[in-house]
Motif scaffolding. Structure first.
Motif, PDB file in Angstrom:
ATOM      1  N   GLU A   9      -6.097  32.037 -94.622  1.00 47.76           N
ATOM      2  CA  GLU A   9      -7.260  32.987 -95.095  1.00 47.76           C
ATOM      3  C   GLU A   9      -7.027  33.795 -96.253  1.00 47.76           C
ATOM      4  O   GLU A   9      -7.562  33.940 -96.997  1.00 47.76           O
ATOM      5  N   ARG A  10      -5.729  33.616 -96.729  1.00 49.80           N
ATOM      6  CA  ARG A  10      -5.248  34.262 -97.936  1.00 49.80           C
ATOM      7  C   ARG A  10      -5.705  33.425 -99.039  1.00 49.80           C
ATOM      8  O   ARG A  10      -5.695  34.026-100.273  1.00 49.80           O
ATOM      9  N   ILE A  11      -5.764  32.197 -98.996  1.00 49.63           N
ATOM     10  CA  ILE A  11      -6.196  31.075-100.033  1.00 49.63           C
ATOM     11  C   ILE A  11      -7.555  31.258-100.078  1.00 49.63           C
ATOM     12  O   ILE A  11      -8.297  31.346 -99.233  1.00 49.63           O
ATOM     13  N   ASP A  12      -7.938  31.362-101.232  1.00 47.78           N
ATOM     14  CA  ASP A  12      -9.645  31.762-101.617  1.00 47.78           C
ATOM     15  C   ASP A  12     -10.170  30.614-101.129  1.00 47.78           C
ATOM     16  O   ASP A  12      -9.738  29.510-101.131  1.00 47.78           O
ATOM     17  N   ALA A  13     -11.473  30.809-100.473  1.00 50.34           N
ATOM     18  CA  ALA A  13     -12.091  29.939 -99.632  1.00 50.34           C
ATOM     19  C   ALA A  13     -12.354  28.579-100.390  1.00 50.34           C
ATOM     20  O   ALA A  13     -12.501  27.485-100.201  1.00 50.34           O
ATOM     21  N   LYS A  14     -12.653  28.775-102.035  1.00 49.67           N
ATOM     22  CA  LYS A  14     -12.996  27.811-102.876  1.00 49.67           C
ATOM     23  C   LYS A  14     -11.947  26.996-103.186  1.00 49.67           C
ATOM     24  O   LYS A  14     -11.972  25.995-103.454  1.00 49.67           O
ATOM     25  N   ALA A  15     -10.714  27.392-102.989  1.00 51.18           N
ATOM     26  CA  ALA A  15      -9.618  26.783-103.349  1.00 51.18           C
ATOM     27  C   ALA A  15      -8.965  25.955-102.366  1.00 51.18           C
ATOM     28  O   ALA A  15      -8.019  25.301-102.225  1.00 51.18           O
ATOM     29  N   THR A  17      -8.346  23.403 -99.453  1.00 57.56           N
ATOM     30  CA  THR A  17      -8.566  21.779 -99.170  1.00 57.56           C
ATOM     31  C   THR A  17      -9.567  21.774 -98.025  1.00 57.56           C
ATOM     32  O   THR A  17      -9.621  22.482 -97.099  1.00 57.56           O
ATOM     33  N   SER A  18     -10.062  20.472 -97.804  1.00 60.79           N
ATOM     34  CA  SER A  18     -10.814  20.270 -96.694  1.00 60.79           C
ATOM     35  C   SER A  18      -9.861  20.134 -95.516  1.00 60.79           C
ATOM     36  O   SER A  18     -10.336  20.678 -94.378  1.00 60.79           O
ATOM     37  N   GLU A  19      -8.470  19.776 -95.667  1.00 57.78           N
ATOM     38  CA  GLU A  19      -7.813  19.715 -94.473  1.00 57.78           C
ATOM     39  C   GLU A  19      -7.263  21.229 -93.981  1.00 57.78           C
ATOM     40  O   GLU A  19      -7.192  21.430 -92.822  1.00 57.78           O
ATOM     41  N   GLN A  20      -7.143  21.880 -95.060  1.00 55.43           N
ATOM     42  CA  GLN A  20      -7.012  23.380 -94.770  1.00 55.43           C
ATOM     43  C   GLN A  20      -7.938  24.182 -94.124  1.00 55.43           C
ATOM     44  O   GLN A  20      -8.049  24.680 -93.119  1.00 55.43           O
ATOM     45  N   GLU A  21      -9.167  23.823 -94.426  1.00 54.74           N
ATOM     46  CA  GLU A  21     -10.406  24.534 -93.932  1.00 54.74           C
ATOM     47  C   GLU A  21     -10.524  23.972 -92.363  1.00 54.74           C
ATOM     48  O   GLU A  21     -11.024  24.832 -91.542  1.00 54.74           O
ATOM     49  N   GLU A  22     -10.581  22.548 -92.292  1.00 50.94           N
ATOM     50  CA  GLU A  22     -10.499  22.114 -91.009  1.00 50.94           C
ATOM     51  C   GLU A  22      -9.391  22.709 -90.209  1.00 50.94           C
ATOM     52  O   GLU A  22      -9.594  22.838 -88.931  1.00 50.94           O
ATOM     53  N   ARG A  23      -8.208  22.739 -90.677  1.00 49.81           N
ATOM     54  CA  ARG A  23      -7.109  23.333 -89.940  1.00 49.81           C
ATOM     55  C   ARG A  23      -7.556  25.048 -89.475  1.00 49.81           C
ATOM     56  O   ARG A  23      -7.451  25.332 -88.143  1.00 49.81           O
ATOM     57  N   ARG A  24      -8.103  25.417 -90.225  1.00 50.37           N
ATOM     58  CA  ARG A  24      -8.558  27.068 -90.145  1.00 50.37           C
ATOM     59  C   ARG A  24      -9.504  27.101 -89.056  1.00 50.37           C
ATOM     60  O   ARG A  24      -9.538  27.703 -88.123  1.00 50.37           O
ATOM     61  N   ALA A  25     -10.660  26.276 -89.248  1.00 48.22           N
ATOM     62  CA  ALA A  25     -11.470  26.150 -88.022  1.00 48.22           C
ATOM     63  C   ALA A  25     -10.856  25.827 -86.735  1.00 48.22           C
ATOM     64  O   ALA A  25     -11.372  26.575 -85.643  1.00 48.22           O
ATOM     65  N   GLY A  26     -10.094  24.974 -86.717  1.00 50.52           N
ATOM     66  CA  GLY A  26      -9.417  24.435 -85.313  1.00 50.52           C
ATOM     67  C   GLY A  26      -8.591  25.668 -84.933  1.00 50.52           C
ATOM     68  O   GLY A  26      -8.732  26.094 -83.617  1.00 50.52           O
ATOM     69  N   LEU A  27      -8.102  26.366 -85.865  1.00 54.81           N
ATOM     70  CA  LEU A  27      -7.104  27.637 -85.342  1.00 54.81           C
ATOM     71  C   LEU A  27      -7.896  28.695 -84.653  1.00 54.81           C
ATOM     72  O   LEU A  27      -7.413  28.990 -83.733  1.00 54.81           O
ATOM     73  N   ILE A  28      -9.020  28.911 -85.317  1.00 54.19           N
ATOM     74  CA  ILE A  28     -10.131  29.980 -84.723  1.00 54.19           C
ATOM     75  C   ILE A  28     -10.519  29.484 -83.375  1.00 54.19           C
ATOM     76  O   ILE A  28     -10.519  30.445 -82.549  1.00 54.19           O
TER      77      ILE A  28
END
Length: 154
Positions: A9-15, A17-28
């Protein structure tokens, strides 16, 4: 997982990657599942052996040395403290699997049901009755101490 989520979440949402966003959603999702599991565990620990029978017994039980949780600690001086002590999930091998598993199944903490649903509340009620009987037998001099005290002197 929370540390990893914070890092993502420290990484700007626009920056991201799709893998990071998928991992973030899975972690939540996983973190929320674990928090729910933890809440269930805390509920069982606090109230696992609670039952209507226990509430009825606690309202009448003499608060004496036989209501000590282990024979070494001071007995509860108030009914609410006694009820909280008796509701606390403290499994005893002598109570058997049925009684010790019932609070876990009632709170959906088991992967599969072990008991018939009609037996879950009966198991915790039986435990309350057994413990009341043992305390009464101790008062009457028929037992040296309740079985859950785990020592030979009273």
């Amino acid at each position: 997982m929370e540390t990893e989520l914070r890092e993502l979440e420290r990484i700007d949402a626009k920056a991201r990657t799709s893998e990071q966003e998928e991992r973030r959603a899975g972690l939540i999702v996983r973190i929320e599942e674990l928090k729910g599991f933890e809440a269930k565990l805390e509920s069982v620990e606090r109230d696992g052996f609670g039952s209507e029978a226990l509430s009825r017994i606690a309202s009448k039980e003499p608060l004496d040395k036989w209501t000590s949780p282990d024979g070494t600690k001071e007995h509860p001086g108030e009914r609410d403290a006694f009820l909280a002590q008796e509701k606390h999930y403290d499994p005893d091998i002598n109570d058997g699997v049925r009684v010790n598993v019932a609070p876990l199944q009632k709170t959906d903490l088991l992967a599969a049901d072990l008991l018939a649903s009609k037996d879950i509340d009966k198991a915790t009620s039986d435990r309350a009755e057994w413990r009341a009987d043992e305390r009464r037998w101790c008062r009457d001099g028929k037992l040296p101490h309740p079985g859950w005290w785990r020592h030979s002197d009273s």
